[in-house]
Design an enzyme around this catalytic site. Structure first.
Site, short mmCIF file in Angstrom:
data_model
loop_
_atom_site.label_atom_id
_atom_site.label_comp_id
_atom_site.label_asym_id
_atom_site.label_seq_id
_atom_site.Cartn_x
_atom_site.Cartn_y
_atom_site.Cartn_z
N TRP A 41 0.82 -1.22 0.00
CA TRP A 41 0.00 0.00 0.00
C TRP A 41 0.84 1.26 0.00
O TRP A 41 0.45 2.27 -0.58
CB TRP A 41 -1.00 -0.01 1.16
N ASP B 99 -1.96 6.30 6.33
CA ASP B 99 -3.02 5.46 5.79
C ASP B 99 -3.37 4.46 6.90
O ASP B 99 -2.58 3.59 7.24
CB ASP B 99 -2.51 4.74 4.53
N LYS C 124 -12.85 -1.91 6.07
CA LYS C 124 -12.20 -2.87 6.97
C LYS C 124 -12.75 -2.76 8.39
O LYS C 124 -13.16 -3.75 8.95
CB LYS C 124 -10.68 -2.67 6.96
C1 LIG Z 1 -7.57 -1.83 1.57
C2 LIG Z 1 -6.50 -0.83 1.70
C3 LIG Z 1 -6.32 0.23 0.77
C4 LIG Z 1 -7.16 0.36 -0.47
O1 LIG Z 1 -8.41 0.81 -0.21
P1 LIG Z 1 -9.44 1.17 -1.38
O2 LIG Z 1 -10.58 1.74 -0.61
O3 LIG Z 1 -9.75 -0.10 -2.10
O4 LIG Z 1 -8.79 2.17 -2.28
C5 LIG Z 1 -5.32 1.14 1.02
N1 LIG Z 1 -4.53 1.04 2.09
C6 LIG Z 1 -4.65 0.04 2.99
C7 LIG Z 1 -3.75 0.00 4.17
C8 LIG Z 1 -5.64 -0.92 2.82
O5 LIG Z 1 -5.76 -1.91 3.71
#
Ligand SMILES: *Cc1c(COP(=O)(O)O)cnc(C)c1O
Length: 363
Positions: free
Chosen positions: A103, A173, A197
């Site tokens: 990521w 993030d 999540k």
């Molecule tokens: C799932 C995830 C993403 C991507 O998320 P989207 O909403 O599909 O763009 C980005 N960063 C992390 C840490 C993730 O777990």
């Protein structure tokens, strides 16, 4: 009750049952409103109340200071890989990025389209099986911001501390560990998280931003891409993902009823300990992730000898036994159990029991 199985999906992921039940009960008609949440104007008083519940809920549980805005945006966490540098970059200054997995690599690809990126630390040469140490992180005192990912969903590492960046804003993030533990928001300039999540359904992205940082952006930036726009319009510049925000409000209220972050953190620590202990004490499974850096949300493990055929069999038989979503990410293989806030301790126990049984039959 509906026939629900044990869900270890990395995302979209399991949601709290009481939230789904309330949403079901209110689906045709919100109490006192006579219409579904999906059928009312985003500018109605009723929806504004739901939005306020979502916002104030997040502000309460995370203790978000007044000088931070809470936004509900679209485009997923992935759009933030671009929105962050478009808004926070400063001409002539680099961005410090801590490379800890897939990521941050995706974010890196987007940030470097906008401004120069300095890799302040990277554990790529060790296949991201650990996080950098304090000594390894080389921050540039001239950086516009520092970028990191608090929980690496795919590799199964999670930061238990955060780098001191002084006056330089730290951007994180937190898509896969937001609201899973106590957090000092004031340490960060900007936090973002896709909802799917730990917060609700896909389609909503939570952004928590120190308001002064939104003023860095040029007026020439497309209106929808400016944080300023969404701060000014309270996430109502255009039609927001109303249903997702409604579910998010219910999830946060569920979390508060559970006792808030201290209680959920303890529950998450206990769940993860049960699973890691089962793996570490087994001579059939192992965890390739550095002990100190192991994620409480995404438990990555393998069968000794990296026997892919046996891992396939594990996933298939687990599925048949009512344990879903245990295949590792397609980029790394192996096995992974995502045990977010809404995953019940009884699901973790069911997984451990299944693992013991599988090990006995296949050793
Ligand atoms: C799932 C995830 C993403 C991507 O998320 P989207 O909403 O599909 O763009 C980005 N960063 C992390 C840490 C993730 O777990």
């Amino acid at each position: 009750m509906a026939n629900r199985i044990h869900n270890f999906s990395a995302g979209p992921a399991t949601l709290p049952l009481p939230v789904l039940e309330q949403a079901r009960d209110e689906l045709l008609s919100l109490p006192g409103i006579g219409m579904s949440v999906m059928e009312i104007s985003h500018r109605s008083r009723e929806f504004e109340a739901i939005l306020a519940r979502a916002e104030s809920g997040i502000r309460r549980v995370l203790n978000v200071p007044e000088n931070y805005a809470i936004l509900f945006l679209q485009g997923g966490a992935s759009l933030q890989f671009s929105m962050v540098p478009l808004n926070l970059a400063i001409e002539g200054k680099p961005v410090d990025l801590i490379q800890t997995g897939a990521w941050t690599q995706k974010a890196h690809k987007e940030i470097k389209k906008i401004c120069p990126v300095n890799i302040a630390a990277s554990t790529e040469s060790e296949n991201f099986m650990r996080l950098p140490t304090k000594e390894e992180i080389k921050l540039d005192p001239n950086a516009a911001f520092v970028y990191m990912c608090s929980n690496n969903t795919i590799f199964g590492t999670e930061w238990s501390w955060f780098p001191e960046t002084g006056n330089i804003p730290l951007v994180a993030d937190m898509s896969s560990d937001i609201l899973s533990r106590e957090l000092d928001v004031a340490k960060f300039g900007l936090i973002f998280a896709g909802a799917q999540k730990n917060l609700g359904p896909s389609g909503v992205t939570l952004v928590i931003i120190r308001k002064d940082l939104a003023e860095r952006a040029s007026d020439t930036l497309p209106t929808m891409l400016q944080y300023r726009t969404h701060i000014k319009e309270n996430s109502l510049y255009n039609t927001p993902p109303t249903f997702g925000i409604y579910i998010l409000a219910l999830v946060v209220e569920w979390l508060e009823k559970m006792g808030g972050l201290p209680v959920i953190q303890k529950r998450n620590q206990e769940k993860a300990a049960v699973l890691y202990n089962a793996i570490d004490s087994s001579d059939f499974f192992y965890c390739p992730v550095n002990k100190a850096d192991r994620s409480l949300m995404n438990v990555v493990f393998r069968i000794k000898g990296d026997n892919e055929e046996l891992e396939k069999k594990f996933v298939k038989e687990a599925e048949a036994a009512g344990l879903s979503g245990l295949k590792g990410h397609r980029s790394v293989g192996g096995l992974r159990a995502s045990i977010y806030n809404a995953c019940e301790p009884s699901s973790v126990q069911a997984l451990v029991d299944f693992m013991k049984d599988f090990a006995k039959k296949n050793s």
